[in-house]
Design an enzyme around this catalytic site. Structure first.
Site, short mmCIF file in Angstrom:
data_model
loop_
_atom_site.label_atom_id
_atom_site.label_comp_id
_atom_site.label_asym_id
_atom_site.label_seq_id
_atom_site.Cartn_x
_atom_site.Cartn_y
_atom_site.Cartn_z
CG HIS A 11 -0.46 0.41 2.48
ND1 HIS A 11 0.34 -0.40 3.25
CD2 HIS A 11 -0.60 1.57 3.16
CE1 HIS A 11 0.66 0.23 4.35
NE2 HIS A 11 0.11 1.43 4.32
CG ASP A 12 2.33 3.50 2.80
OD1 ASP A 12 1.42 4.13 2.22
OD2 ASP A 12 2.45 3.47 4.04
CE LYS A 15 3.96 6.76 3.28
NZ LYS A 15 3.97 6.48 4.72
CG ASP A 93 -2.68 3.88 6.07
OD1 ASP A 93 -1.53 3.41 5.97
OD2 ASP A 93 -2.94 5.10 5.98
#
Length: 139
Positions: A11-12, A15, A93
């Protein structure tokens, strides 16, 4: 690992496109820095769009900052447009962000975090049923 777990792990991934000076900043982000940080979900969406057969995983991963009232990002989706997995990812999250220690803050307790999730549910940001289940699940 199941596919929801895979979405959680990825999900990240966006980044990677955000600089460490923002990711590791010990102080509050400026508005400009916060805008750059918000872009990580768009990058997650773009990265995972490159993988054939990852459409569900892409959406579950990239939509974790959407809110039921349509005021989230990157797409401003509403409750009618968010499925259960996307709603779960949003709550998890938030839970993770609040309970983890970060360079700029201490982690919160399970109870305080769940109280905040319940408040967010009352305001129409997150799914109230999922928030209630998380209180029991992570206790």
């Amino acid at each position: 690992m199941d596919i929801v777990g895979l979405a959680g792990a990825l999900h990240d991934i966006g980044k990677m496109a955000v600089g460490n000076e923002i990711l590791e900043k010990p102080d509050k982000l400026t508005d400009e820095e916060f805008d750059k940080m918000k872009n990580h979900v768009g990058y997650t969406y773009l990265i995972l769009s490159q993988v054939d057969g990852f459409e569900d995983i892409r959406d579950w991963a990239a939509l974790h900052h959407e809110k039921l009232n349509g005021k989230g990002y990157p797409f401003g989706k509403t409750a009618d447009e968010l499925n259960e997995q996307e709603r779960i990812m949003a709550c998890v999250d938030i839970y993770q962000a609040l309970t983890e220690e970060r360079p700029y803050k201490k982690g919160m307790s399970h109870e305080k975090t769940c109280d905040i999730l319940d408040e967010m549910a009352e305001k129409g940001f997150v799914d109230a049923d999922i928030s209630r289940k998380m209180r029991d699940c992570f206790h």
